[in-house]
Design an enzyme around this catalytic site. Structure first.
Site, short mmCIF file in Angstrom:
data_model
loop_
_atom_site.label_atom_id
_atom_site.label_comp_id
_atom_site.label_asym_id
_atom_site.label_seq_id
_atom_site.Cartn_x
_atom_site.Cartn_y
_atom_site.Cartn_z
N THR A 1 52.44 35.71 66.34
CA THR A 1 51.15 36.26 65.95
C THR A 1 50.67 35.56 64.69
O THR A 1 51.48 35.14 63.86
CB THR A 1 51.24 37.77 65.70
OG1 THR A 1 49.95 38.26 65.25
CG2 THR A 1 52.29 38.11 64.65
N ASN B 1 48.48 37.27 62.88
CA ASN B 1 48.03 38.45 62.13
C ASN B 1 49.08 38.80 61.07
O ASN B 1 50.18 39.25 61.39
CB ASN B 1 47.82 39.61 63.10
CG ASN B 1 47.21 40.83 62.43
OD1 ASN B 1 47.55 41.17 61.30
ND2 ASN B 1 46.33 41.51 63.15
N ALA B 2 48.73 38.58 59.80
CA ALA B 2 49.68 38.82 58.72
C ALA B 2 50.13 40.27 58.66
O ALA B 2 51.29 40.56 58.30
CB ALA B 2 49.06 38.42 57.38
N LYS C 1 50.55 42.28 61.22
CA LYS C 1 51.55 42.47 62.27
C LYS C 1 52.89 41.85 61.88
O LYS C 1 53.95 42.42 62.15
CB LYS C 1 51.07 41.85 63.59
CG LYS C 1 50.12 42.73 64.38
CD LYS C 1 49.92 42.17 65.77
CE LYS C 1 48.96 43.03 66.58
NZ LYS C 1 48.78 42.49 67.96
N ASP D 1 50.84 42.87 72.49
CA ASP D 1 49.40 43.07 72.63
C ASP D 1 49.21 44.58 72.60
O ASP D 1 49.94 45.32 73.27
CB ASP D 1 48.87 42.48 73.93
CG ASP D 1 47.35 42.36 73.90
OD1 ASP D 1 46.83 41.76 72.95
OD2 ASP D 1 46.68 42.88 74.81
N TYR E 1 42.56 50.19 63.82
CA TYR E 1 41.92 51.49 64.03
C TYR E 1 42.65 52.63 63.32
O TYR E 1 42.29 53.80 63.49
CB TYR E 1 41.84 51.79 65.53
CG TYR E 1 40.92 50.87 66.28
CD1 TYR E 1 39.57 51.18 66.48
CD2 TYR E 1 41.37 49.66 66.80
CE1 TYR E 1 38.72 50.33 67.17
CE2 TYR E 1 40.53 48.79 67.49
CZ TYR E 1 39.21 49.13 67.66
OH TYR E 1 38.36 48.28 68.33
N LYS F 1 54.79 55.41 59.54
CA LYS F 1 54.13 54.88 60.73
C LYS F 1 55.11 54.09 61.60
O LYS F 1 55.12 54.24 62.83
CB LYS F 1 52.96 53.97 60.33
CG LYS F 1 52.25 53.35 61.53
CD LYS F 1 51.19 52.33 61.11
CE LYS F 1 50.61 51.63 62.33
NZ LYS F 1 49.66 50.56 61.98
N HIS G 1 53.19 53.28 68.34
CA HIS G 1 53.30 52.61 69.64
C HIS G 1 54.07 51.31 69.53
O HIS G 1 54.89 50.98 70.39
CB HIS G 1 51.90 52.34 70.19
CG HIS G 1 50.99 51.59 69.26
ND1 HIS G 1 50.74 51.99 67.96
CD2 HIS G 1 50.29 50.42 69.42
CE1 HIS G 1 49.92 51.13 67.38
NE2 HIS G 1 49.64 50.17 68.23
#
Length: 208
Positions: free
Chosen positions: A7, A9-10, A12, A67, A164, A185, A190
């Site tokens: 990824t 996305n830092a 993530k 994903d 979100y 979290k 998920h």
């Protein structure tokens, strides 16, 4: 042993290292700076595999990818696999505002986060020709899924998390997921659920 986190996305990367690091002792989790593949799958699982395959092909190393997105019942499951680009700008704030606008006046706000986590282990070094294969012929692929039910709030609350999180309240909680600490979290999300399941497979493939 190295394992690529497929990824760019830092957020993530940080989250995955928190989830996976303590449970994958002996495996170095490395970032990925290779090309981004076209995510044209129809499901979270398909897109997770596309990303993991691309990273494994580019690096020659085992790779994991996920994903994920939010699925809202009143919107027939949207944004779903389009969550990251829902507003067309790939900006988290824009995506949240569009979702709130589309749910304006809607009393039913049930939703869930879904994550598909994929592992791709490429063929062993030396098993292909000197120029490499034109495509990745994976020696092993596996996907696990995690679901995190909740509701969409009417306004943003909280400063933690990303995506979100500020407008999603997990089932059984009176706060948004952006009000949970990272450790809170990562124990129930998920992504945590999906990767906790995938960890078992990663150990079997890379450590046993």
């Amino acid at each position: 042993m190295k394992l690529v986190l497929a990824t760019h996305n830092a957020h993530k990367v940080e989250e995955l290292r928190r989830i996976l690091g303590p449970q994958l002792e002996g495996i170095e989790l490395i970032g990925y700076d290779g090309p981004e593949p076209v995510e044209d799958g129809d499901t979270f699982a398909e897109n997770a595999l596309i990303k993991a395959r691309a990273a494994a092909l580019h690096t020659g190393l085992p790779a994991i990818a996920d994903d994920s997105g939010v699925c809202v019942d009143a919107l027939a499951g949207a944004p779903g696999i389009h969550s990251a680009r829902y507003a067309g700008t790939r900006d988290d704030g824009d995506n949240r505002r569009m979702l709130l606008e589309n749910l304006s006046g809607e009393s039913s706000r049930s939703a869930h986060f879904e994550c598909a986590a994929a592992l791709v282990v490429p063929p062993a070094v030396g098993s292909v020709g000197p120029d490499g294969p034109p495509e990745l012929a994976a020696s092993f692929e596996h996907v696990e899924t995690g679901i995190w039910p909740g509701t969409v709030l009417r306004e943003e609350v909280g400063t933690h998390g990303f995506g979100y999180d500020p407008i999603f309240s997990p089932a059984g909680y009176s706060v948004s997921s952006a009000e949970l600490s990272p450790d809170e979290k990562n124990a129930i999300s998920h992504r945590a659920i999906a990767f906790e399941r995938l960890i078992v497979v990663v150990r079997e493939q890379l450590l046993d």
